[in-house]
Design a protein around this motif. Structure first.
Motif, PDB file in Angstrom:
ATOM      1  N   ASP A 119       1.929  59.006   3.912  1.00 27.08           N
ATOM      2  CA  ASP A 119       2.061  59.416   2.519  1.00 27.08           C
ATOM      3  C   ASP A 119       0.770  59.166   1.747  1.00 27.08           C
ATOM      4  N   VAL A 120       0.129  58.027   2.013  1.00 26.94           N
ATOM      5  CA  VAL A 120      -1.123  57.692   1.319  1.00 26.94           C
ATOM      6  C   VAL A 120      -2.240  58.654   1.720  1.00 26.94           C
ATOM      7  N   VAL A 121      -2.357  58.944   3.005  1.00 23.15           N
ATOM      8  CA  VAL A 121      -3.398  59.877   3.467  1.00 23.15           C
ATOM      9  C   VAL A 121      -3.137  61.271   2.911  1.00 23.15           C
ATOM     10  N   ALA A 162      -0.627  53.604  -5.344  1.00 26.57           N
ATOM     11  CA  ALA A 162      -0.103  53.478  -6.711  1.00 26.57           C
ATOM     12  C   ALA A 162       0.213  54.853  -7.285  1.00 26.57           C
ATOM     13  N   ASP A 163      -0.656  55.822  -7.047  1.00 22.82           N
ATOM     14  CA  ASP A 163      -0.442  57.182  -7.552  1.00 22.82           C
ATOM     15  C   ASP A 163       0.716  57.867  -6.827  1.00 22.82           C
ATOM     16  N   LYS A 168       2.963  50.295 -10.062  1.00 24.25           N
ATOM     17  CA  LYS A 168       1.871  49.374 -10.361  1.00 24.25           C
ATOM     18  C   LYS A 168       1.753  48.420  -9.184  1.00 24.25           C
ATOM     19  N   VAL A 169       0.604  48.443  -8.514  1.00 24.69           N
ATOM     20  CA  VAL A 169       0.362  47.547  -7.392  1.00 24.69           C
ATOM     21  C   VAL A 169      -0.335  46.302  -7.931  1.00 24.69           C
ATOM     22  N   PRO A 190       4.002  53.688 -14.553  1.00 27.33           N
ATOM     23  CA  PRO A 190       4.621  53.159 -13.332  1.00 27.33           C
ATOM     24  C   PRO A 190       6.123  53.005 -13.474  1.00 27.33           C
ATOM     25  N   GLN A 191       6.830  53.315 -12.403  1.00 23.21           N
ATOM     26  CA  GLN A 191       8.282  53.209 -12.375  1.00 23.21           C
ATOM     27  C   GLN A 191       8.763  51.923 -11.712  1.00 23.21           C
ATOM     28  N   ARG A 192       7.844  51.219 -11.029  1.00 24.85           N
ATOM     29  CA  ARG A 192       8.190  49.962 -10.382  1.00 24.85           C
ATOM     30  C   ARG A 192       6.914  49.186 -10.109  1.00 24.85           C
ATOM     31  N   GLU A 193       7.059  47.949  -9.643  1.00 24.22           N
ATOM     32  CA  GLU A 193       5.914  47.118  -9.318  1.00 24.22           C
ATOM     33  C   GLU A 193       5.988  46.696  -7.851  1.00 24.22           C
ATOM     34  N   LEU A 194       4.839  46.710  -7.187  1.00 18.37           N
ATOM     35  CA  LEU A 194       4.719  46.278  -5.802  1.00 18.37           C
ATOM     36  C   LEU A 194       3.781  45.079  -5.779  1.00 18.37           C
TER      37      LEU A 194
END
Length: 226
Positions: A119-121, A162-163, A168-169, A190-194
């Motif tokens: 997903d990140v790539v 994060a995107d 929010k990381v 951001p909808q959540r925090e990691l």
């Protein structure tokens, strides 16, 4: 010859179908895990709400620190964890630690790191203009490199995460000058925090309130598999 090709195509189709089913099953299990622990997402945020962060600048990995510096950094991170009553859920140091830690925060299991990396790539490739300026090499080469299992994630992949996940990381770090870094989505709130711990240039782990992690460590019946 034609029959051979038909049989080969059929076998390939069956294999792809099976792989897709396994991927769908993995994602369904991950969703269930995420929903089960959704009410715990803010535990670390409440504990560290008074901390201020430094601005985040995406960058690729620098050189690994020498043994003495790494040891001092690890001790500094350990002291910070104790000071805030936090505990790491340790993930494997196989080169996938950033993606394993993100997987654990997203799905409460580090085993979906391959999906997180993909997903990140994909985010890096689809939104090249957002990240290319931070990568001091051929961008296609960088994306190809990051797609490989075992390739260390960096602060550019954290921004892409994060995107991608609209999250929010937050990093509790071993940096000497600051212990806290926030990485904010560039286009959405951001909808959540990691929450991750970051032993500078060495390793990432998933981060939790110590009491919460003790509760989570108790064996649970895997009812979603039946």
């Amino acid at each position: 010859m034609n029959r051979y090709n038909d049989e080969g195509a059929s076998s390939s189709s069956t294999s792809q179908s099976s792989q897709q089913t396994e991927t769908d099953d993995d994602r369904m299990i991950a969703i269930v895990l995420s929903e089960e622990y959704a009410n715990m997402d803010n535990a670390v945020a409440k504990r560290l709400s008074s901390l201020s962060s430094i601005p985040h600048v995406p960058r690729i990995n620098t050189c690994i620190p020498n043994y003495n510096d790494a040891s001092f950094d690890h001790e500094r991170l350990f002291q910070r964890l104790n000071a805030y009553g936090l505990q790491e859920k340790k993930v494997s140091g196989d080169g996938n630690c950033q993606f394993r830690a993100l997987s654990d925060q997203l799905f409460r299991s580090p085993e979906y790191h391959k999906n997180v990396r993909k997903d990140v790539v994909r985010q890096l490739k689809e939104f090249r203009s957002l990240y290319e300026g931070y990568v001091p090499m051929k961008y296609k080469k960088y994306c190809k490199k990051m797609a490989k299992s075992g390739e260390w994630g960096d602060h550019v992949t954290l921004q892409a995460a994060a995107d991608k996940f609209v999250a929010k990381v937050c990093l509790l770090t071993s940096f000497r000058d600051t212990c806290f870094v926030e990485i904010i989505p560039q286009s959405e709130a951001p909808q959540r925090e990691l929450w991750l711990s970051f032993w500078s240039e060495v390793h990432y782990n998933s981060l939790y309130d110590a009491q919460e992690l003790a509760v989570r460590s108790k064996p649970r019946k895997k009812h979603w598999l039946f």
